[in-house]
Design a protein around this motif. Structure first.
Motif, mmCIF file in Angstrom:
data_model
loop_
_atom_site.group_PDB
_atom_site.id
_atom_site.type_symbol
_atom_site.label_atom_id
_atom_site.label_comp_id
_atom_site.label_asym_id
_atom_site.label_seq_id
_atom_site.Cartn_x
_atom_site.Cartn_y
_atom_site.Cartn_z
ATOM 1 N N GLU A 9 -7.007 -4.954 -7.264
ATOM 2 C CA GLU A 9 -6.256 -3.885 -6.590
ATOM 3 C C GLU A 9 -4.791 -3.927 -7.016
ATOM 4 O OE1 GLU A 9 -5.234 -2.166 -2.105
ATOM 5 O OE2 GLU A 9 -6.056 -4.190 -2.301
ATOM 6 N N LYS A 54 0.812 -1.228 0.000
ATOM 7 C CA LYS A 54 0.000 0.000 0.000
ATOM 8 C C LYS A 54 0.842 1.274 0.000
ATOM 9 C CE LYS A 54 -4.361 -1.618 1.907
ATOM 10 N NZ LYS A 54 -4.223 -3.032 2.258
ATOM 11 N N GLU A 103 -4.493 -2.503 -10.454
ATOM 12 C CA GLU A 103 -4.798 -1.071 -10.373
ATOM 13 C C GLU A 103 -3.587 -0.283 -9.851
ATOM 14 O OE1 GLU A 103 -7.903 1.428 -7.781
ATOM 15 O OE2 GLU A 103 -8.803 -0.330 -8.743
#
Length: 158
Positions: free
Chosen positions: A107, A73, A110
């Motif tokens: 994700e 992240k 992305e």
């Protein structure tokens, strides 16, 4: 002048390591290193590690999940880099795979696409071959799979 080495009793070291592990997730290797730096004998190190495991201060599966989640992240690392870094910390394969499986595929793609596009736009190189190479090197270093990287580089830099 004699430098005095600080010595710890097993109880003191255990308390210190409980705080160390409670502050943030740790892997076994980091805990063992910390105890070694505290000049603990191997028997005491093993005793303390067993205590930390039994009382859930130390959990390598939890560590791997937290590590993967954070580095993915925040630093946008790909699966290859995440695997490599966890292997360097002696995390077992089962825990690595478990942690990686927590990343949703949508994700993952992305994040990869956003990162690739941002980087491609920030490269000032005018020669398209050099520009493509810079983009590829950057994404490979970040640990993204080479098939994804080459496909995206060719798509972004014509």
């Amino acid at each position: 002048m004699k430098l005095s080495k600080i010595t710890y009793t097993v109880q003191e070291a255990t308390k210190k390591l409980e705080h160390y592990c409670a502050y943030q997730e740790r892997c076994h290797q980091e805990v063992r290193q910390k105890l070694t730096n505290m000049n603990m004998i191997p028997e005491a190190i093993d005793m303390i590690i067993v205590h930390l495991l039994e009382h859930n201060f130390l959990n390598e599966e939890r560590f791997a999940k937290a590590f993967v989640s954070g580095k993915f992240k925040i630093k946008h690392w790909g699966r290859r880099r995440l695997t490599y870094e966890l292997k360097k910390k002696d995390v077992v394969k089962v825990n690595i795979n478990q942690a990686l499986s927590e990343i949703e595929n949508e994700e993952y793609i992305e994040v990869f696409n956003d990162l690739a596009e941002k980087k491609a736009n920030s490269i000032k190189e005018t020669n398209k071959f050099k520009k493509r190479k810079k983009l590829i090197d950057f994404l490979i270093y970040k640990g993204w799979e080479s098939d994804l990287v080459y496909e995206k580089a060719n798509e972004l830099i014509q």
